[in-house]
Scaffold this motif. Structure first.
Motif, PDB file in Angstrom:
ATOM      1  N   HIS A   1       0.849  -1.201   0.000  1.00 17.89           N
ATOM      2  CA  HIS A   1       0.000   0.000   0.000  1.00 17.89           C
ATOM      3  C   HIS A   1       0.882   1.248   0.000  1.00 17.89           C
ATOM      4  O   HIS A   1       0.816   2.064   0.927  1.00 17.89           O
ATOM      5  CB  HIS A   1      -0.930   0.012   1.224  1.00 17.89           C
TER       6      HIS A   1
ATOM      7  N   HIS B   1       2.517   4.960  -0.808  1.00 21.46           N
ATOM      8  CA  HIS B   1       2.037   6.318  -1.095  1.00 21.46           C
ATOM      9  C   HIS B   1       0.576   6.531  -0.680  1.00 21.46           C
ATOM     10  O   HIS B   1      -0.149   7.296  -1.306  1.00 21.46           O
ATOM     11  CB  HIS B   1       2.215   6.651  -2.583  1.00 21.46           C
ATOM     12  N   ARG B   2       0.167   5.827   0.379  1.00 19.30           N
ATOM     13  CA  ARG B   2      -1.154   6.034   0.949  1.00 19.30           C
ATOM     14  C   ARG B   2      -0.998   6.374   2.425  1.00 19.30           C
ATOM     15  O   ARG B   2      -0.138   5.810   3.113  1.00 19.30           O
ATOM     16  CB  ARG B   2      -2.014   4.766   0.842  1.00 19.30           C
ATOM     17  N   VAL B   3      -1.793   7.307   2.904  1.00 21.95           N
ATOM     18  CA  VAL B   3      -1.788   7.619   4.335  1.00 21.95           C
ATOM     19  C   VAL B   3      -2.699   6.616   5.028  1.00 21.95           C
ATOM     20  O   VAL B   3      -3.889   6.499   4.694  1.00 21.95           O
ATOM     21  CB  VAL B   3      -2.277   9.058   4.592  1.00 21.95           C
ATOM     22  N   LEU B   4      -2.114   5.868   5.973  1.00 18.81           N
ATOM     23  CA  LEU B   4      -2.861   4.839   6.695  1.00 18.81           C
ATOM     24  C   LEU B   4      -2.901   5.196   8.171  1.00 18.81           C
ATOM     25  O   LEU B   4      -1.864   5.449   8.789  1.00 18.81           O
ATOM     26  CB  LEU B   4      -2.195   3.468   6.511  1.00 18.81           C
TER      27      LEU B   4
ATOM     28  N   GLN C   1      -6.406   1.564  10.476  1.00 22.36           N
ATOM     29  CA  GLN C   1      -6.329   0.902   9.173  1.00 22.36           C
ATOM     30  C   GLN C   1      -5.176  -0.092   9.129  1.00 22.36           C
ATOM     31  O   GLN C   1      -5.304  -1.189   8.563  1.00 22.36           O
ATOM     32  CB  GLN C   1      -6.155   1.950   8.070  1.00 22.36           C
TER      33      GLN C   1
ATOM     34  N   SER D   1       2.717   7.034   6.207  1.00 21.67           N
ATOM     35  CA  SER D   1       2.731   6.822   4.755  1.00 21.67           C
ATOM     36  C   SER D   1       4.098   6.297   4.343  1.00 21.67           C
ATOM     37  O   SER D   1       5.137   6.815   4.768  1.00 21.67           O
ATOM     38  CB  SER D   1       2.437   8.136   4.016  1.00 21.67           C
TER      39      SER D   1
ATOM     40  N   THR E   1       6.693   6.040   1.490  1.00 18.60           N
ATOM     41  CA  THR E   1       6.921   6.904   0.321  1.00 18.60           C
ATOM     42  C   THR E   1       8.276   6.640  -0.346  1.00 18.60           C
ATOM     43  O   THR E   1       9.137   7.533  -0.395  1.00 18.60           O
ATOM     44  CB  THR E   1       6.838   8.375   0.741  1.00 18.60           C
TER      45      THR E   1
END
Length: 243
Positions: A178, A180-183, A187, A234, A236
């Motif tokens: 996952h 480049h997603r803010v978790l 979550q 995140s 990155t």
């Protein structure tokens, strides 16, 4: 195929506690070995031990030193056993790579519950938390790192294996799936399926801190695993490639 019998190493300098834990664990079908000091622990490293319970209050040896030695040489899960008020040792123990802790005085049912939980986290990916779908590549490359999902290994840019605890490995696997997603923490806990989480569980933050020590040039100024204030974390990387 016969079910794997997990092998647990009980480390304590108190013979009565070792005997108590042995009887408890063997009654649940685990194979148990004992050690009372660092040489005893080192004699078992590299064998088929699946989990170590480690009393930090050993009389002749610093339990934290043993935890560091184990983590330098092995990814075997560690459950620390600490005194009720030893919060500093508990925090340092988690930072050096322990997977969980139990405070004295403990109940044997809690010991069994935590042993089962940590063993589930440490299970291979095809039985555990980050199950691969058919056809999923078994390696992921990001910023000159190589994460091998089958062998549960992380190779650094210098070509050497970077040691990860089982929990940190599962966390990194989740992040590379996952990117480049803010978790949020909730979550992340949902994505790490098959693991037991207590209300207000802060172990995610401990795992994040341990993972940063492995993959970041400067864990105080993370580049790969960033904190997004008020939102979560995140992953990155500049580059990421599965294959």
């Amino acid at each position: 195929m016969a079910e794997h019998q997990h092998h647990i190493l009980v480390v304590d300098d108190d013979e009565q506690i070792r005997r108590l834990l042995r009887r408890c664990l063997e009654s649940e079908g685990y194979r148990v070995s004992e050690a009372q000091d660092q040489p005893g622990v080192e004699a078992h490293l590299g064998t088929d031990v699946d989990l170590i319970t480690l009393d930090l209050g050993l009389g002749r040896t610093d339990g934290l030193s043993i935890a560091r030695t184990v983590r330098q040489r092995s990814n075997v899960p560690i459950i620390m056993i600490t005194g009720k008020g030893d919060m500093i040792d508990r925090i340092v123990g988690l930072e050096v790579g322990a997977d969980d802790y139990i405070a004295k005085p403990f109940h044997l049912r809690e010991v069994l519950a935590r042993v089962r939980s940590v063993l589930r986290r440490a299970a291979p990916l095809d039985n555990g938390t980050a199950k691969q779908a058919p056809g999923t590549p078994n390696q992921v490359r990001f910023d000159q790192f190589v994460l091998d999902l089958d062998r549960r290994e992380l190779m650094g840019p210098e070509g050497r294996e970077r040691q990860l605890t089982s929990g940190a490995f599962d966390l990194l696997t989740m992040f590379v799936q996952h990117p480049h997603r803010v978790l949020s923490r909730d979550q992340i806990m949902d994505l790490l399926k098959g693991q037991d989480w207590a209300p207000n569980d802060r172990s995610i933050d401990n795992r994040i801190a341990r993972l940063r020590k492995v993959i970041e040039d400067d864990p105080r100024v993370p580049r790969l695993l960033k904190t997004v204030r008020g939102a979560g974390y995140s992953f990155t990387p500049h580059t990421i490639e599965a294959g």
